[in-house]
Design a protein around this motif. Structure first.
Motif, mmCIF file in Angstrom:
data_model
loop_
_atom_site.group_PDB
_atom_site.id
_atom_site.type_symbol
_atom_site.label_atom_id
_atom_site.label_comp_id
_atom_site.label_asym_id
_atom_site.label_seq_id
_atom_site.Cartn_x
_atom_site.Cartn_y
_atom_site.Cartn_z
ATOM 1 N N HIS A 128 47.016 -61.084 -3.640
ATOM 2 C CA HIS A 128 46.534 -59.800 -3.810
ATOM 3 C C HIS A 128 47.562 -58.979 -4.813
ATOM 4 O O HIS A 128 48.684 -59.911 -4.937
ATOM 5 C CB HIS A 128 46.381 -59.075 -2.493
ATOM 6 C CG HIS A 128 47.956 -58.961 -1.697
ATOM 7 N ND1 HIS A 128 48.248 -60.145 -1.267
ATOM 8 C CD2 HIS A 128 48.721 -57.997 -2.101
ATOM 9 C CE1 HIS A 128 49.561 -59.600 -0.620
ATOM 10 N NE2 HIS A 128 49.782 -58.364 -1.069
ATOM 11 N N ASP A 130 49.830 -55.678 -5.219
ATOM 12 C CA ASP A 130 50.019 -54.418 -4.757
ATOM 13 C C ASP A 130 49.989 -53.433 -5.568
ATOM 14 O O ASP A 130 50.975 -53.049 -6.484
ATOM 15 C CB ASP A 130 51.349 -54.229 -4.011
ATOM 16 C CG ASP A 130 51.782 -55.273 -3.032
ATOM 17 O OD1 ASP A 130 51.144 -56.156 -2.713
ATOM 18 O OD2 ASP A 130 52.671 -55.006 -2.253
ATOM 19 N N HIS A 184 50.060 -62.140 -5.423
ATOM 20 C CA HIS A 184 50.858 -62.949 -4.221
ATOM 21 C C HIS A 184 50.173 -63.200 -3.183
ATOM 22 O O HIS A 184 49.324 -62.304 -2.935
ATOM 23 C CB HIS A 184 52.170 -62.468 -4.416
ATOM 24 C CG HIS A 184 52.016 -60.844 -3.944
ATOM 25 N ND1 HIS A 184 51.896 -60.021 -4.741
ATOM 26 C CD2 HIS A 184 52.319 -60.487 -2.708
ATOM 27 C CE1 HIS A 184 51.796 -58.839 -4.363
ATOM 28 N NE2 HIS A 184 52.034 -59.039 -2.846
ATOM 29 N N ARG A 208 57.477 -49.664 0.209
ATOM 30 C CA ARG A 208 57.148 -49.130 -1.170
ATOM 31 C C ARG A 208 57.218 -47.865 -1.125
ATOM 32 O O ARG A 208 57.021 -46.977 -0.191
ATOM 33 C CB ARG A 208 55.596 -49.485 -0.968
ATOM 34 C CG ARG A 208 55.126 -50.724 -1.147
ATOM 35 C CD ARG A 208 53.499 -50.799 -1.289
ATOM 36 N NE ARG A 208 53.163 -52.447 -0.938
ATOM 37 C CZ ARG A 208 52.540 -52.462 0.009
ATOM 38 N NH1 ARG A 208 52.741 -51.869 1.314
ATOM 39 N NH2 ARG A 208 52.392 -53.672 0.394
HETATM 40 FE FE FE Z 1 51.812 -57.647 -1.395
#
Ligand code: FE
Ligand code: MD6
Length: 211
Positions: A128, A130, A184, A208
């Motif tokens: 996926h 981010d 990743h 994040r």
């Molecule tokens: Fe991730």
């Protein structure tokens, strides 16, 4: 608590894979245990759950969050939310976790979400990106605890060759700059490779900036 004299000390990655920085063994066993204690407190207020995938099946990874935003999913897909599905606000991000961000991120903003992923037994996470955050100039930092996990790194578009590295307890990953949007995932974990978690398994914390 992390000793304050360590703050401000520049640390260097031990490995860089396609621009993804890996700080191997950044956290010693004592630091790992201190973070784990904080995670236990978070989970007591914001219990782990298995988010639904858009395919209608629950993820094999169990999740919860800390910070102003948490990661949840519903029938419409994944999103950041200000509350746990149980209606509570997410607990604060622990100071010893913020210390790690401050040490490695190089960012001028504080993280707004600490996603907690728990991998038991055969849990894994598909490739996926981010990319649900507003500002891709801000890096993503992750902390691995417990059993080793096989981390696969691909490209900024789907497909193509990939490279993998085993992440161990105490390793910290930074995805920023050119590597911010690389695909990743975690192919598998190695049961019994760490004694950190009672009951075994692997925890990954992902920090994040969301807004
Ligand atoms: Fe991730
Ligand atoms: C994991 N990590 O290690 C999953 N994302 O269990 C991630 O998805 C991740 O480690 C962005 C940056 C670092 C990561």
């Amino acid at each position: 608590m992390r000793k304050s004299r360590e703050q401000g000390v520049t640390v260097q990655p031990t490995v860089a894979l396609r621009g993804v920085q890996v700080f191997q063994g950044l956290l010693d066993r004592g630091q790992q245990e201190e973070i784990l204690q904080e995670i236990r407190k978070i989970v007591a207020h914001a219990p782990l759950f298995s988010p639904m995938t858009p395919y209608g099946r629950p993820m094999s990874v169990q999740m919860t969050s800390a910070g102003q935003f948490g990661w949840v999913s519903d029938a419409k897909g994944y999103k950041y939310a200000r509350k746990h599905p149980n209606g509570n606000l997410w607990p604060a991000i622990p100071l010893n976790v913020l210390d790690v961000w401050n040490k490695v991120s190089g960012a001028n903003r504080a993280p707004e979400c600490c996603l907690i992923n728990l991998y038991r037994e055969t849990a894994k996470m598909g490739l996926h990106q981010d990319r649900d955050e507003a500002d891709f100039q801000q890096p993503v930092v992750s902390i691995s605890l417990g059993d080793e996990g096989l981390f696969r790194i691909g490209n900024t578009t789907r497909g193509g060759k990939t490279e993998s590295i085993w992440l161990k307890s105490g390793d910290v990953v930074v995805m920023g700059g050119e590597a911010r949007l690389v695909y990743h995932g975690i192919d598998k974990t190695r049961a019994g490779s760490s004694t950190l978690l009672s009951g075994g398994g692997r925890i990954n914390l992902t920090l994040r900036v969301v807004t």
